[in-house]
Design a protein around this motif. Sequence first.
Motif: not given
Length: 228
Positions: A1-18, A40-48
């Motif tokens: 679950m933590m891993k999933f949350a982290l993935l979402i964070l990376i997907a949303l903010f992408g800080v690490s790619f800067a 990238y799987n938009p289905l994991l982001l629900g309506t987002n």
Amino acid sequence: MMKFALLILIALFGVSFASNDEGPITAQTVQKVGAKAYVYNPLLLGTNGTQKTDGGSRQQRMVGQWPALAGQGISQTVFTLEPCAMRPAHVHPRATGLLYMISGAKFMVGYVTEDGTPVNNEISTGASALFPIGLVHYQQNLDCFDATYVISYNHEDPGTQMTYASLQQLPAAAVAATLGVNTTGYSNLLSASPKGIFIKSSDPECVARCQLAPAKSGATVSAASVSG
Ligand SMILES: *[C@@H]1O[C@H](CO)[C@@H](O)[C@H](O)[C@H]1NC(C)=O
Ligand SMILES: *[C@@H]1O[C@H](CO)[C@@H](O)[C@H](O)[C@H]1NC(C)=O
């Protein structure tokens, strides 16, 4: 679950790619952001992950949604267009688009060359279509079933300028003169002007043939036709 949350964070903010915008993807990069950042799987982001509006839906996979695309010069959007709906005239200032028709028939694609020649084609499942950089283009589903297609772009952030909406940002007198209508005619066009990323019931013949409920305002349809 933590891993999933982290993935979402990376997907949303992408800080690490800067720090990696221009460089190649190396062992260090992968170690830093993790292998999962490259899918990238938009289905994991629900309506987002999906923009669903009147007429269709869209899942964008551009650098804004998917930071791993930074510096890669490529992106993608997946579309569903409802029967008789269209994606109105627009331009991508930074990319050529290459459409692949996953499923559909009686599907119109077209653009206008820089010297004013229309390039219109009807395509169906399995076909591809080109939309050259910077040229006004559209897609329209004249079939009675949903159309599904993907467009890939040769830029991670292609940009989209909606043609009719952009025109409306110029002074009213200038636009009215451009269209050859008086100010009354122009305000009538404006009040009927479609606003969304898709236009539902965009073609009266299709609406009748597919026995759909007609658009709420006939004026909306003709204003849409004016835009291209
Ligand atoms: C969707 O976006 C909102 C606002 O950014 C966020 O709070 C929510 O967690 C997101 N949902 C998912 C499933 O990512
Ligand atoms: C504006 O144009 C319309 C259609 O051509 C015409 O019927 C109308 O009289 C014009 N109105 C004015 C104020 O010129």
